[in-house]
Each structure stands twice: as C-alpha cells, then as structure tokens.
Design a protein around this motif. Structure first.
Motif, mmCIF file in Angstrom:
data_model
loop_
_atom_site.group_PDB
_atom_site.id
_atom_site.type_symbol
_atom_site.label_atom_id
_atom_site.label_comp_id
_atom_site.label_asym_id
_atom_site.label_seq_id
_atom_site.Cartn_x
_atom_site.Cartn_y
_atom_site.Cartn_z
ATOM 1 N N LEU A 133 0.837 -1.186 0.000
ATOM 2 C CA LEU A 133 0.000 0.000 0.000
ATOM 3 C C LEU A 133 0.884 1.253 0.000
ATOM 4 O O LEU A 133 1.910 1.283 0.668
ATOM 5 C CB LEU A 133 -0.915 0.027 1.224
ATOM 6 N N VAL A 134 0.466 2.245 -0.747
ATOM 7 C CA VAL A 134 1.182 3.517 -0.823
ATOM 8 C C VAL A 134 0.278 4.614 -0.272
ATOM 9 O O VAL A 134 -0.884 4.723 -0.684
ATOM 10 C CB VAL A 134 1.604 3.841 -2.265
ATOM 11 N N GLN A 135 0.789 5.401 0.656
ATOM 12 C CA GLN A 135 0.008 6.474 1.250
ATOM 13 C C GLN A 135 0.126 7.734 0.412
ATOM 14 O O GLN A 135 1.230 8.172 0.071
ATOM 15 C CB GLN A 135 0.484 6.746 2.678
ATOM 16 N N VAL A 136 -1.026 8.334 0.104
ATOM 17 C CA VAL A 136 -1.080 9.601 -0.625
ATOM 18 C C VAL A 136 -1.602 10.662 0.335
ATOM 19 O O VAL A 136 -2.764 10.603 0.771
ATOM 20 C CB VAL A 136 -1.990 9.510 -1.864
ATOM 21 N N ASP A 137 -0.771 11.620 0.697
ATOM 22 C CA ASP A 137 -1.173 12.683 1.619
ATOM 23 C C ASP A 137 -1.969 13.742 0.859
ATOM 24 O O ASP A 137 -1.525 14.240 -0.181
ATOM 25 C CB ASP A 137 0.050 13.324 2.265
ATOM 26 N N VAL A 138 -3.132 14.106 1.403
ATOM 27 C CA VAL A 138 -4.025 15.073 0.760
ATOM 28 C C VAL A 138 -3.895 16.445 1.410
ATOM 29 O O VAL A 138 -3.900 17.474 0.723
ATOM 30 C CB VAL A 138 -5.480 14.585 0.807
ATOM 31 N N PHE A 139 -3.783 16.495 2.729
ATOM 32 C CA PHE A 139 -3.538 17.766 3.415
ATOM 33 C C PHE A 139 -2.869 17.498 4.747
ATOM 34 O O PHE A 139 -2.931 16.382 5.291
ATOM 35 C CB PHE A 139 -4.830 18.582 3.619
#
Length: 207
Positions: A133-139
């Motif tokens: 799993l890859v984490q995508v930071d939104v804010f």
C-alpha cells in the motif's frame, strides 16, 4: 505575656483554569487552483492571494493557510497557555463525525496525528510486495505549542458538483473544521479542549 499559636491559619488558593471562548469561530481560505500542475486560476469564485483576501497568511500561496488558535480560549491567571492536538481515538472519531465524507479523487480519507501534525490521506495499491500500500497525503494541519498553525493542501478534495441552478454558478467551497482537535494547557498543567470552530474553507477548481 506572649504565646505562639498552636493552631492553623490557612490561606487556600483556588486554582484558575483556562476556558473556551464563547462562540469562537474563524474561517481561513485555500484554493485548489494553486495545486501543481493542473490547477487553473481565474475561475468564478476564486480567491486572490495578490490582495491577501480572504487568504491572508501573506505567503502568496493559495494552497496554504495559517494563523493562531488563541482566539478559541480565555487563558485565565496561569499564563502562558501552550497548545497541542488531541491525538486520542475519541478525538479523531469526533473529527471524522464533524467532517463526514471527505474524499480525494473518489478515495475516502483517513487521518493520523503524529508530532503535532494531522495528516489526511488515502492509500492505493503499491507496485511491489514490499510496498503493498502507498500512502497519498491530501492535506496536513500542523499546530505548534505557541498556538501557530499551518494548513497545507497537497491534493484535490472532492466538492459537490455545480447544479446549474440559480445562484450555483461559481466554484463550490468545502469546509473542514479542526476546532475539536485543539487543546490548551495553562502553566500549571490544566488542559481544556476547544469548543469553537477553526474552519479551513477549500475553494473548488473547475475546468
């Protein structure tokens, strides 16, 4: 004849504690138009960072907002106050309940607090077994002990679509309320949670 007292004469000093300020609320703006590389400036309802209104943190970046949380509290006698984010499971659950359904590109957001930073993110499948799993930071929302905060928008947030009805011809706005996560602690260690609103208003981007 003089004798010393053998009893007690006690001065009892009642503690003072900080309190939440009545009906405290403030709104700080960011705009998706500032996201690289696809943000489009100049849509209806856009904010204008050149005149710093209503994005007034002064850095000329539409994707960031900043200020102080001090307006949420009355300090009491035991100054100064220090500030932090409530990272308990209960506080995060309350934050999600106050901000339901936030998503980015159709991905529902999750939240984590570490080191005074709240991150809203989602996860996507990775390309290797080592990284499933890859984490995508939104804010991110960062709060310092001095009460200064910074919000940074890193990816798009999903807004309601325009309806083409009268009065709905501008880019929509999305509010995120961080007030429930803010804690204040006075000099002798009394801590209270905020009861007001710290709203980040995210202006939509449209093609």
């Amino acid at each position: 004849d003089t004798v010393p007292a053998d009893g007690d004469l006690i001065i009892r000093v009642d503690d003072d504690t900080p309190e939440t300020a009545d009906e405290a609320s403030a709104v700080f703006w960011v705009d998706e138009d500032g996201l690289d590389p696809n943000g489009i400036a100049g849509g209806p309802g856009d904010i204008d960072v050149t005149n710093e209104d209503p994005n007034d943190d002064g850095d000329g970046d539409e994707t960031t907002a900043g200020g102080t949380v001090g307006y949420l509290f009355n300090s009491g006698a035991d100054v100064p106050l220090s500030f932090g984010l409530d990272d308990s499971d209960e506080a995060l659950a309350a934050f999600e309940a106050a901000n339901p359904g936030l998503s980015s590109g159709g991905h529902a957001l999750s939240y984590a607090i570490s080191g005074g930073v709240l991150t809203g993110y989602y996860e996507v499948p990775g390309e290797t077994e080592e990284d499933p799993l890859v984490q995508v930071d939104v804010f991110t929302f960062t709060l310092g002990s001095d009460g200064a905060f910074d919000f940074v928008l890193l990816e798009q947030l999903d807004h309601d679509p325009l309806t083409d009805e009268a009065g709905d011809d501008e880019e929509n706005e999305l509010d995120i309320n961080f007030g429930s996560l803010v804690l204040a602690t006075d000099f002798d260690g009394d801590t209270v949670p905020a009861d007001g609103d710290l709203i980040i208003r995210v202006d939509d981007d449209t093609p």
